[in-house]
Design an enzyme around this catalytic site. Structure first.
Site, PDB file in Angstrom:
ATOM      1  N   ASP A 290       0.832  -1.201   0.000  1.00  0.00           N
ATOM      2  CA  ASP A 290       0.000   0.000   0.000  1.00  0.00           C
ATOM      3  C   ASP A 290       0.869   1.253   0.000  1.00  0.00           C
ATOM      4  O   ASP A 290       1.944   1.286   0.615  1.00  0.00           O
ATOM      5  CB  ASP A 290      -0.882  -0.042   1.256  1.00  0.00           C
ATOM      6  CG  ASP A 290      -1.851   1.111   1.333  1.00  0.00           C
ATOM      7  OD1 ASP A 290      -2.629   1.291   0.382  1.00  0.00           O
ATOM      8  OD2 ASP A 290      -1.836   1.838   2.342  1.00  0.00           O
ATOM      9  N   GLU A 337       1.065  -0.438  -5.061  1.00  0.00           N
ATOM     10  CA  GLU A 337      -0.078   0.492  -5.106  1.00  0.00           C
ATOM     11  C   GLU A 337       0.497   1.871  -5.365  1.00  0.00           C
ATOM     12  O   GLU A 337       0.946   2.551  -4.445  1.00  0.00           O
ATOM     13  CB  GLU A 337      -0.865   0.420  -3.798  1.00  0.00           C
ATOM     14  CG  GLU A 337      -2.182   1.193  -3.834  1.00  0.00           C
ATOM     15  CD  GLU A 337      -2.029   2.643  -3.416  1.00  0.00           C
ATOM     16  OE1 GLU A 337      -2.099   3.523  -4.307  1.00  0.00           O
ATOM     17  OE2 GLU A 337      -1.840   2.902  -2.226  1.00  0.00           O
ATOM     18  N   ASP A 390     -11.163   1.676  -1.624  1.00  0.00           N
ATOM     19  CA  ASP A 390     -11.277   3.095  -1.283  1.00  0.00           C
ATOM     20  C   ASP A 390     -12.206   3.864  -2.221  1.00  0.00           C
ATOM     21  O   ASP A 390     -12.470   5.048  -1.985  1.00  0.00           O
ATOM     22  CB  ASP A 390      -9.892   3.765  -1.315  1.00  0.00           C
ATOM     23  CG  ASP A 390      -9.064   3.447  -0.082  1.00  0.00           C
ATOM     24  OD1 ASP A 390      -9.644   3.152   0.974  1.00  0.00           O
ATOM     25  OD2 ASP A 390      -7.820   3.491  -0.182  1.00  0.00           O
TER      26      ASP A 390
END
Length: 496
Positions: A290, A337, A390
């Site tokens: 992430d 990411e 998200d």
């Protein structure tokens, strides 16, 4: 190799325990994926959630979330004997965390009382295998409970907050049973986790996990490894993580996570980070890192600031760190990411590592002809999503999309009737040149905004969605299988 998968967090599975677990429903979902011709199941971080039940704010980066332990499995194994029924939620499509947490806590404590002695040899072997993190974590959780659940930075005993040797020994002795309980719970979690992973792998399904770049301030990681982070002599953060102001937020986002002391990490051969990545490589077949851009440059906000307005960009560890990762873990499968502020430095790091990045189709049709999320710019070394955890769901996005964005989408996907939108969008995603195509289960089920998993920058109302029983049906599997066949992504795993 072209492949596809579904993003569905464990908590979102159906089942009788008020929250998705690692039990029978998880295996049924693996069977569904195999029938659908999928090769990947992506989940969110599996660690014990802290603030607001966010899987990105966990008490440990190594430990497993006790809420995911399947109690029915423990009963079948004779580890737990109890007739108490789980709390009945008002809604099948949401987790009601407080009663679920209370119930699981009581049942796991009961399992400990009933079975710790007979399982002690296996638990001790597990404890020895995970000694690099589990002793600190178990003690952290036991002390945290002793002090009413408050953050370790507010513990009233400064000696244990600062990890003085005498205090550590004293608490280990006085809280021995509570520490043993925490170790026992972790043993149960990882027995179930690796059994599920083995089942999935046997069916030809790889588990795609998620590792947040940052750890929570209130975590065993920060308490046990203060020198890894930018903390002052009192173990308080000097600078914290966030992102700068943008179109969506005039104040930016003040995440609050402590930042890394990359100079210290470099001096120690990145030992702490390599240990963490080694654990992820064992937990998952593929690991999504992430906020990958933070390794190229990270946004540092002074800890005393109430907003992220006055942060600054600081160079991250860059190529040297990932050279060390590749030397130590050459077989690790990492997805970067790389969404957000993609600077030339980020692009250079992506090129140097060779890791696949991410493309998000709902970002593509803004009208910018150079938008890198447009399908014409997709490359094989990428993972394409309809949307992520998200983002709004596909139908939720469509409902709120500006008129010009809808027109661009309709034109690009050759949609003749708006009712075709969802199916056409998923098919277009799977037609991408990207080797891997992922779709959240909410989009597969054509669910609207009420099924959104997370709204970044907000607290409350997130991480709640659950799939209703029977939703992952044979007809849905057949529809996905046909798309996989049409787009050259069909996985012929066992049981498919």
């Amino acid at each position: 190799m072209r492949q596809s998968g579904i993003l569905l967090h464990i908590t979102s599975l159906p089942g009788p325990e008020g929250i998705g677990t690692l039990g029978q429903e998880a295996r049924q979902f693996v069977n569904f994926l195999a029938k659908a011709g999928m090769g990947i199941w992506q989940v969110l971080p599996i660690s014990p959630t802290g603030y607001a039940e966010s899987p990105y704010q966990c008490f440990s980066t190594y430990a497993g979330n006790p809420l995911l332990i399947d109690l029915a499995t423990l009963k079948k194994q004779g580890i737990l004997t109890s007739e108490e029924a789980p709390p009945q939620p008002e809604r099948l499509d949401q987790v009601d965390f407080p009663p679920v947490m209370d119930y699981k806590k009581r049942m796991l404590a009961l399992a400990y009382q009933q079975s710790y002695t007979k399982l002690k040899r296996k638990v001790d072997a597990f404890r020895a295998r995970h000694s690099e993190w589990i002793e600190d974590f178990a003690l952290f959780m036991a002390i945290k409970e002793q002090f009413g659940g408050i953050s370790w930075q507010d513990w009233p005993d400064e000696a244990i907050r600062m990890r003085r040797a005498a205090a550590l020994r004293a608490y280990q002795e006085s809280l021995k049973e509570q520490v043993d309980l925490q170790v026992f719970i972790q043993y149960l979690f990882f027995e179930q986790w690796f059994a599920l992973k083995a089942y999935a792998n046997k069916k030809g399904i790889r588990i795609f996990g998620d590792m947040p770049i940052y750890v929570a301030e209130d975590s065993a990681d920060a308490w046990a490894n203060p020198y890894v982070f930018q903390l002052d002599k009192n173990r308080r953060p000097t600078r914290i993580a966030g992102v700068p102001p943008d179109y969506f937020s005039a104040d930016g986002q003040r995440w609050g996570n402590p930042l890394y002391d990359w100079a210290y990490l470099k001096r120690t051969g990145y030992r702490w980070w390599l240990g963490r990545l080694k654990a992820m490589a064992a937990f998952f077949d593929i690991t999504r890192v992430d906020h990958f851009i933070g390794f190229a440059n990270y946004y540092a906000v002074p800890a005393h600031e109430d907003t992220a307005r006055n942060g600054v960009w600081v160079p991250g560890p860059g190529k040297a760190f990932f050279d060390a990762v590749k030397r130590e873990l050459p077989q690790m499968n990492i997805v970067a990411e790389d969404l957000g502020a993609v600077s030339p430095r980020v692009r250079k790091l992506m090129d140097n590592t060779g890791y696949p990045g991410m493309k998000v189709m709902t970002f593509a049709f803004s009208g910018d002809p150079y938008n890198e999320h447009l399908p014409k710019y997709h490359e094989p070394n990428a993972v394409v999503y309809t949307g992520t955890h998200d983002n709004n769901t596909l139908l939720g996005w469509w409902q709120h999309a500006p008129h010009h964005e809808k027109n661009n989408t309709i034109f690009a996907l050759s949609i003749t009737h708006e009712q075709e939108f969802s199916d056409a969008f998923i098919t277009a995603t799977f037609k991408s040149a990207a080797n891997t195509a992922m779709v959240p289960m909410q989009d597969v089920l054509r669910l609207g905004e009420q099924a959104r998993m997370n709204l970044p920058g907000t607290v409350g109302g997130n991480w709640l969605w659950r799939m209703k029983p029977g939703a992952a049906s044979a007809s849905v599997a057949k529809w996905l299988r046909d798309i996989n066949r049409e787009t050259g992504r069909l996985s012929e795993g066992q049981g498919a």
